[in-house]
Scaffold this motif. Structure first.
Motif, PDB file in Angstrom:
ATOM      1  N   ASP A 203     -29.866 -29.181 -55.100  1.00  0.00           N
ATOM      2  CA  ASP A 203     -30.659 -29.762 -56.175  1.00  0.00           C
ATOM      3  C   ASP A 203     -29.741 -30.087 -57.344  1.00  0.00           C
ATOM      4  OD1 ASP A 203     -33.237 -29.792 -55.100  1.00  0.00           O
ATOM      5  OD2 ASP A 203     -33.594 -27.698 -55.646  1.00  0.00           O
ATOM      6  N   THR A 226     -35.256 -40.635 -56.264  1.00  0.00           N
ATOM      7  CA  THR A 226     -36.284 -39.647 -55.941  1.00  0.00           C
ATOM      8  C   THR A 226     -37.219 -40.235 -54.885  1.00  0.00           C
ATOM      9  OG1 THR A 226     -37.718 -40.450 -57.728  1.00  0.00           O
ATOM     10  CG2 THR A 226     -36.254 -38.609 -58.250  1.00  0.00           C
ATOM     11  N   GLY A 227     -38.083 -39.349 -54.354  1.00  0.00           N
ATOM     12  CA  GLY A 227     -39.174 -39.820 -53.508  1.00  0.00           C
ATOM     13  C   GLY A 227     -38.828 -40.106 -52.075  1.00  0.00           C
ATOM     14  N   PRO A 280     -37.364 -35.738 -63.164  1.00  0.00           N
ATOM     15  CA  PRO A 280     -38.149 -34.664 -62.530  1.00  0.00           C
ATOM     16  C   PRO A 280     -37.257 -33.642 -61.836  1.00  0.00           C
ATOM     17  CG  PRO A 280     -38.359 -36.739 -61.315  1.00  0.00           C
ATOM     18  CD  PRO A 280     -37.680 -37.063 -62.599  1.00  0.00           C
ATOM     19  N   GLU A 283     -36.371 -33.024 -57.761  1.00  0.00           N
ATOM     20  CA  GLU A 283     -36.721 -34.191 -56.945  1.00  0.00           C
ATOM     21  C   GLU A 283     -35.562 -35.158 -56.761  1.00  0.00           C
ATOM     22  OE1 GLU A 283     -40.342 -36.126 -58.062  1.00  0.00           O
ATOM     23  OE2 GLU A 283     -41.287 -34.265 -58.753  1.00  0.00           O
ATOM     24  N   HIS A 285     -32.339 -36.803 -55.457  1.00  0.00           N
ATOM     25  CA  HIS A 285     -31.474 -36.684 -54.281  1.00  0.00           C
ATOM     26  C   HIS A 285     -30.463 -37.829 -54.229  1.00  0.00           C
ATOM     27  CE1 HIS A 285     -33.872 -39.693 -51.937  1.00  0.00           C
ATOM     28  NE2 HIS A 285     -34.895 -39.150 -52.573  1.00  0.00           N
ATOM     29  N   ARG A 320     -34.408 -29.728 -47.553  1.00  0.00           N
ATOM     30  CA  ARG A 320     -35.506 -30.659 -47.812  1.00  0.00           C
ATOM     31  C   ARG A 320     -36.194 -31.060 -46.511  1.00  0.00           C
ATOM     32  NH1 ARG A 320     -34.809 -32.942 -53.156  1.00  0.00           N
ATOM     33  NH2 ARG A 320     -32.741 -32.423 -53.974  1.00  0.00           N
TER      34      ARG A 320
END
Length: 433
Positions: A203, A226-227, A280, A283, A285, A320
């Motif tokens: 992270d 993200t996401g 965030p 989240e 990456h 993850r």
């Protein structure tokens, strides 16, 4: 008096048609100078006079015109062997000022001749002097070759510490870097770190406090990813931007005025840190940084800065893609996309783009660099010592003593030690008292 170019030397080739005056970088006055006058000549024949300090302060935007000649007059009682120096920063043109044709290597060599005059009792007059005139003239010529522009870029990557053992959950410092090379100046250098096999296990924490921008870099834009969808299959497919990979959405800082180029606006280091601090947590990456020159002049002094970007990550408890982050223990499987258990490879990709080297032409270059992070399993070991040794007389009590030592790096949970008394066909050979 120094005149560049020398009168009468530009009939076949005017060096100021191929190069423009970018800046008067230095004026060294000879000993004995009382007053210095700098005269700039424009293509229409008009002239503008400046003091030494005024001339040195001129920029491309404040010069009276697209200068076609420079002259410096040192007035005073000049010492014998006194030396005056005029230093000009010249910039190659995309098009010949007179013909409008592109400037190419076929125009080489471009000759530039300067004139120097020293006068004593008589005033400065056209050269060469006639017999009996009390002033002296000389010419100096140099040439410059015009070569095709070159450009390349190198990527660097470092992870510190590169190895952590079980139980060590301290942040890890990741440093990505880029440095270009070649004759063309950089306009934008981009560094991107979004290797899913690495971010599957870590992270983002923060930018490392040691981060500084090297001279002359001033403008930097940050983006974060993200996401994405992390599964064994998507991680193994490849990088986030590849089809079938983890995917995700990039969120970037807004560029002032849509730049580059920029006017007075900057994207400062502190703005980048604030932007990423508001992202965030847990989240992110992937990270991307764009370092931009303020305008088409590119970076100068140095032209190719070494740009290093340190940031901190921390190892996750769970991948993850699911399941504990594996260590190097022999019975554990490698994480998705990796070859060895407990070893995680991180790749940084860099891309560079030059300033315009033609009307609509830029050079580009790409490179990548890898580094690995190892999550090491703590070793397990035990040592048992038992006494006494040697002979004991019949009927004597034998004071057996057993010592158990954990010789490994890992704590042992609920260890069990078993001592079996020896026996033969007739029964126990030792009687437990």
């Amino acid at each position: 008096q120094i005149t560049d170019p020398a009168p009468g030397t530009t009939t076949e080739q005017d060096p100021f048609d191929y190069f423009r005056l970018y800046k008067i970088s230095a004026i060294t006055e000879p000993e004995g100078t009382d007053d210095t006058t700098v005269t700039l000549t424009c293509p229409d024949g008009s002239t503008s006079d400046y003091t030494r300090d005024e001339a040195l302060a001129l920029t491309l935007d404040t010069m009276p015109c697209d200068v076609s000649g420079v002259q410096v007059l040192f007035d005073g009682r000049i010492a014998s062997a006194g030396t005056g120096v005029l230093a000009l920063d010249m910039q190659i043109r995309q098009e010949n000022r007179s013909t409008g044709e592109p400037v190419t290597p076929e125009d080489s060599p471009v000759a530039n001749t300067a004139q120097g005059i020293v006068a004593d009792v008589d005033p400065i007059q056209p050269c060469p002097p006639e017999e009996g005139d009390r002033f002296a003239c000389d010419l100096g010529t140099a040439t410059i070759e015009i070569a095709d522009a070159t450009y390349d870029i190198e990527a660097t990557k470092k992870i510190e510490p590169a190895l952590q053992q079980e139980g060590d959950n301290s942040p890890v410092k990741v440093t990505i870097g880029s440095q270009s090379s070649g004759s063309a100046r950089p306009y934008i250098e981009q560094q991107q770190d979004d290797d899913p096999t690495f971010w599957n296990a870590v992270d983002f924490v923060q930018m490392d406090p040691s981060w500084e921008l090297p001279t002359p870099v001033e403008h930097v834009q940050a983006c974060y990813l993200t996401g994405g969808t992390f599964t064994a299959a998507t991680v193994e497919t490849g990088l986030a931007g590849e089809e079938g990979g983890v995917g995700g959405t990039w969120t970037c800082q807004e560029l002032p005025g849509g730049g580059p180029p920029f006017d007075d606006d900057e994207l400062t280091l502190q703005q980048v840190k604030n932007f990423l601090a508001a992202a965030p947590a847990g989240e992110i990456h992937g990270l991307r940084f764009a370092f931009m020159a303020g305008n088409e002049d590119g970076w100068v002094n140095p032209t190719h800065p070494n740009i290093q970007v340190p940031f901190q990550v921390v190892r996750r408890d769970e991948l993850r893609s699911g399941g504990p982050v594996p260590t190097t223990r022999a019975d554990q499987d490698a994480a998705p996309g990796e070859d060895e258990a407990g070893v995680f490879t991180d790749t940084v990709d860099v891309h560079g783009t030059t300033v315009l080297i033609g009307l609509d032409d830029r050079l580009e270059a790409d490179a990548s660099a890898d580094a690995t992070y190892t999550y090491e399993h703590l070793t397990v070991g035990v040592e048992v010592d038992k006494t006494p040794t040697g002979q004991v007389q019949p009927g004597e009590v034998i004071p057996f003593e057993l010592t158990y030592t954990n010789t490994g790096e890992h704590a042992l949970t609920n260890p069990v030690f078993t001592d079996v008394l020896p026996s033969d066909a007739d029964g126990n050979q030792l009687i437990f008292d």
